[in-house]
Scaffold this active site. Structure first.
Site, PDB file in Angstrom:
ATOM      1  N   LYS A 219      31.706  47.157  27.618  1.00  0.00           N
ATOM      2  CA  LYS A 219      32.645  48.054  26.952  1.00  0.00           C
ATOM      3  C   LYS A 219      31.922  48.995  25.986  1.00  0.00           C
ATOM      4  CE  LYS A 219      37.063  47.985  24.471  1.00  0.00           C
ATOM      5  NZ  LYS A 219      38.200  47.136  24.070  1.00  0.00           N
TER       6      LYS A 219
ATOM      7  N   ARG B 111      44.183  47.245  21.180  1.00  0.00           N
ATOM      8  CA  ARG B 111      45.421  46.850  21.846  1.00  0.00           C
ATOM      9  C   ARG B 111      45.792  45.415  21.501  1.00  0.00           C
ATOM     10  NH1 ARG B 111      44.935  46.179  27.239  1.00  0.00           N
ATOM     11  NH2 ARG B 111      47.177  46.170  27.597  1.00  0.00           N
TER      12      ARG B 111
ATOM     13  N   ARG C 155      41.118  41.314  33.823  1.00  0.00           N
ATOM     14  CA  ARG C 155      39.807  40.678  33.747  1.00  0.00           C
ATOM     15  C   ARG C 155      39.246  40.485  35.154  1.00  0.00           C
ATOM     16  NH1 ARG C 155      40.386  42.047  29.298  1.00  0.00           N
ATOM     17  NH2 ARG C 155      40.436  40.839  27.358  1.00  0.00           N
TER      18      ARG C 155
END
Length: 319
Positions: free
Chosen positions: A183, A118, A316
């Site tokens: 992640k 992204r 975040r």
């Protein structure tokens, strides 16, 4: 004479067991010189493969390599399948051919030289280490049918991991897959078409399987090899994910996003946590209280809850 890609593919198949193989044997087997073998090894190392050499023993991969097999994946799935060794990006392969490809077409690659995430970020895509997959899906009802699509794709990835490995993965709005607050994968949905008419979506997924430790990534990450006690069969993973994606998107196309809201909420990595929403230089802080019926992120500030949309927003943790 064999093309470079053919030689490198044959070289990798020979080394894929993770055992040492002498340069002389490789040269004779592939019909090239030992100097050529050395050059091909350097080219593969540049793609992120961890190949080392030892005098008197030859070359060896740091760990066995499970290469994608078109025959195996095709036998376990339906529909059009494209598997390439090295591409700029699997999304780009689908995008370049989207007008002629059938619905549900899939592209897989061993390596991406220009993988995209992204907001223009680079998606690290070393050879044979992870899963790089893109799927084409056309929506006749156009852009208005796409609300929440990236969240639905994240759910499909999470459900695949649970089905195969009993792994409980969480989801970060709008398109990331997390395990242990790190992640594991991401989704990139790109759209081709005109507003008010039919459109084609190119759904890209990157999933970390056995990421080389020397790869430079600017956030905490994890791969399946670190999480699970056994080797990962990438062909099984790809086949199961393809089938889950096709079933999930077909359901989304038929019923819309509303039926996916509650399942997504259960996997929300930031549920009831303090977060920062970052959009350019603007930062908005609040408590993440889930998503709405359109897939927007719900942020609570004091007694007010607002919905936030847009592919340029980053979320975040503020804790």
């Amino acid at each position: 004479m064999k093309a470079n890609n053919d030689i490198r593919n044959s070289l990798l198949h020979t080394l894929s067991s993770g055992e040492f193989c002498s340069g002389q044997h490789l040269a004779e087997h592939l019909g090239v010189t030992r100097a050529a073998i050395s050059n091909h090894v350097k080219a593969l190392q540049a793609l992120g493969l961890d190949i080392f050499s030892l005098q008197g023993k030859g070359y060896r991969l740091s760990q066995p390599l499970s290469l994608l097999c078109e025959e195996t994946i095709q036998s376990q799935t339906k529909g059009n399948l494209i598997i390439n060794s090295v591409v700029d990006s699997t999304n780009q392969v689908i995008k370049d051919k989207h007008k002629e490809l059938p619905q549900g077409s899939v592209c897989l690659a061993e390596c991406q030289t220009a993988g995209r995430g992204r907001r223009g970020k680079v998606w690290q895509s070393p050879f044979g280490a992870n899963l790089y997959l893109s799927m084409l899906w056309r929506f006749d009802s156009g852009y208005q049918a796409l609300d929440g699509l990236s969240l639905v794709i994240g759910l499909a990835v999470s459900n695949t991991l649970e089905q195969l490995y009993g792994l409980s993965a969480q989801l970060k709005w709008p398109n990331d897959v997390y395990v242990n607050n790190k992640k594991l994968g991401g989704v990139l949905v790109e759209v081709e078409g005109q507003f008010g008419g039919a459109c084609s979506t190119i759904i890209g997924i990157g999933l970390n399987v056995a990421m080389p430790k020397q790869i430079d990534i600017d956030q905490p990450w994890v791969d399946l090899t670190q999480i699970l006690p056994h080797a990962i069969n990438r062909n099984e993973l790809a086949s199961t994910l393809i089938n889950t994606l096709r079933d999930t998107i077909a359901e989304f196309e038929k019923k819309g996003f509303s039926g996916f809201v509650a399942p997504w909420q259960k996997k929300n990595v930031f549920a009831e946590r303090q977060v920062n929403l970052i959009n350019g230089k603007q930062v908005i802080s609040g408590i993440c209280v889930g998503i709405d019926e359109r897939g927007g992120l719900l942020l609570k500030q004091e007694d007010k809850v607002t919905a936030h949309y847009g592919g340029e927003i980053s979320v975040r943790s503020a804790e």
